[in-house]
Design an enzyme around this catalytic site. Structure first.
Site, PDB file in Angstrom:
ATOM      1  N   ASP A  31       0.955  -1.308  -0.037  1.00 11.22           N
ATOM      2  CA  ASP A  31      -0.070   0.108  -0.107  1.00 11.22           C
ATOM      3  C   ASP A  31       0.935   1.271  -0.056  1.00 11.22           C
ATOM      4  O   ASP A  31       0.516   2.294   0.677  1.00 11.22           O
ATOM      5  CB  ASP A  31      -0.963   0.064   1.094  1.00 11.22           C
ATOM      6  CG  ASP A  31      -1.573  -1.221   1.574  1.00 11.22           C
ATOM      7  OD1 ASP A  31      -1.888  -2.280   0.644  1.00 11.22           O
ATOM      8  OD2 ASP A  31      -1.779  -1.523   2.959  1.00 11.22           O
ATOM      9  N   GLU A 200     -10.982  -1.329  -3.415  1.00  7.16           N
ATOM     10  CA  GLU A 200     -10.188  -0.563  -2.147  1.00  7.16           C
ATOM     11  C   GLU A 200      -9.157   0.232  -2.986  1.00  7.16           C
ATOM     12  O   GLU A 200      -9.094  -0.035  -4.052  1.00  7.16           O
ATOM     13  CB  GLU A 200      -9.865  -1.559  -1.128  1.00  7.16           C
ATOM     14  CG  GLU A 200      -8.822  -2.621  -1.657  1.00  7.16           C
ATOM     15  CD  GLU A 200      -8.320  -3.632  -0.722  1.00  7.16           C
ATOM     16  OE1 GLU A 200      -9.137  -3.866   0.419  1.00  7.16           O
ATOM     17  OE2 GLU A 200      -7.419  -4.428  -1.104  1.00  7.16           O
TER      18      GLU A 200
HETATM   19  O1  FUB Z   1      -2.492  -3.943   3.964  1.00  4.76           O
HETATM   20  C1  FUB Z   1      -3.626  -3.817   4.169  1.00  4.76           C
HETATM   21  C2  FUB Z   1      -4.698  -3.851   3.322  1.00  4.76           C
HETATM   22  O2  FUB Z   1      -4.386  -4.673   2.354  1.00  4.76           O
HETATM   23  C3  FUB Z   1      -5.168  -2.610   2.585  1.00  4.76           C
HETATM   24  O3  FUB Z   1      -5.715  -1.575   3.633  1.00  4.76           O
HETATM   25  C4  FUB Z   1      -5.850  -3.009   1.465  1.00  4.76           C
HETATM   26  O4  FUB Z   1      -6.025  -1.990   0.393  1.00  4.76           O
HETATM   27  C5  FUB Z   1      -4.972  -4.160   1.210  1.00  4.76           C
HETATM   28  O5  FUB Z   1      -3.788  -3.711   0.109  1.00  4.76           O
END
Ligand code: FUB
Length: 321
Positions: A31, A200
């Site tokens: 991320d 997301e």
């Molecule tokens: O790294 C934690 C979670 O995994 C993130 O918040 C999501 O977007 C995914 O990448």
């Protein structure tokens, strides 16, 4: 001296072009949020570890996209009394001489404490302290888990935050001092802007007057996680899914996603910073942070990003952001 520095010295001495290797840093990091502060590149990723071990965020700085310095635990749950785990996906921005990290914490579900918080520091490397002593967004609104925020400054000086997991994305408008959110002109506090197939990791940038909205699709632990995008005339959309621009490459890596974008000021040069699973990875948390170039066609569409092991050529910055 590490292997990268020796390699760069040798290649430089031979007069050959060189590039920073992918992944850009050692360790499991996901991320990545990249930003330029005062001619220095900064990357703020998630520590890609089991949830209970995600109790701090590290940062990485570089003068040239090649040499990276680690800044350990710039934000720690010890500085956030309501956060105990799952420090995720920071969004970095500076304003009025202060540096802010918006972050997700606790993997919050209905009725629990957690969600999106905001921390502030005097320097990019922290230490960051909780700005308001509670989550900025705790509730689940429009089905969006409050995680994966991105803060976007529009040309009129408005600060918008896009956020959301669980397949839903909201936009909110931030107060000037980032201590809360304010209503839109129609009185609404949250507007859902979810594109088709969104999961997301939203990101927004503006180029030639157009709003480029990007996000991740698929499941982040698996091989098909990827990035898609939309071009719109408004920060509120509509965001029509115009297709994938970053996805698995069996020769390089899989599960490529949750990215950010670096724009070199005064140029039309862009870089995508993202995570991917190395080939042969056995755990969903085996995620590494990488950088590759991002190009546009003559009509302004984003071309598919070609993932590499070589990464990008070193590039220093001369203008202030
Ligand atoms: O790294 C934690 C979670 O995994 C993130 O918040 C999501 O977007 C995914 O990448």
């Amino acid at each position: 001296m590490n292997k990268l520095i020796i390699a760069s010295a040798l290649i430089g001495a031979c007069g050959l072009s060189m590039s920073a290797a992918n992944p850009i840093v050692e360790g499991w990091y996901a991320d990545p949020e990249a930003i330029i502060y005062d001619n220095t590149y900064w990357v703020y990723p998630t520590r890609s570890l089991p949830y209970e071990e995600q109790v701090a965020l590290d940062a990485f700085s570089s003068p040239d996209l090649f040499h990276w310095t680690k800044h350990e635990a710039v934000l720690d749950t010890n500085a956030v009394k309501w956060a105990t785990k799952c420090l995720w996906a920071p969004a970095a921005i500076s304003k009025d001489g202060k540096y802010y990290l918006f972050f997700g914490a606790n993997d919050v579900h209905e009725g629990e404490i957690g969600g999106i918080g905001v921390a502030v520091a005097d320097r990019p490397e922290g230490p960051y302290k909780d700005l308001i002593g509670k989550p900025l967004i705790n509730d689940i609104v429009n089905g969006a888990q409050p995680i994966d925020q991105f803060v976007f400054r529009d040309d009129d000086g408005s600060y918008y935050m896009y956020y959301g997991g669980w397949g839903h994305c909201n936009i909110v408008k931030l107060k000037d001092d980032f201590t809360g959110i304010v209503p839109f002109p129609d009185g609404e506090m949250y507007k859902e802007v979810t594109p088709k197939d969104y999961v997301e990791g939203p990101f927004m940038f503006k180029r030639d007057g157009k709003y480029y909205f990007m996000w991740s699709q698929g499941g982040w632990t698996g091989p098909d996680y990827c990035v898609a995008y939309s071009i719109s005339d408004s920060p509120f959309g509509p965001f029509n899914n115009q297709g994938k621009i970053l996805q698995r490459d069996e020769m390089i890596g899989t599960g490529a996603g949750h990215h950010s974008v670096i724009h070199i000021p005064g140029t039309d040069d862009y870089y995508m910073v993202y995570h991917r699973h190395p080939i042969g990875a056995t755990d969903g948390n085996n995620r590494v942070t990488c950088i590759d170039r991002m190009y546009f066609d003559s009509e302004g569409n984003i071309l598919p990003v070609r993932m590499t092991f070589d990464g990008v050529e070193p590039r220093t910055l001369t203008s202030k952001k």
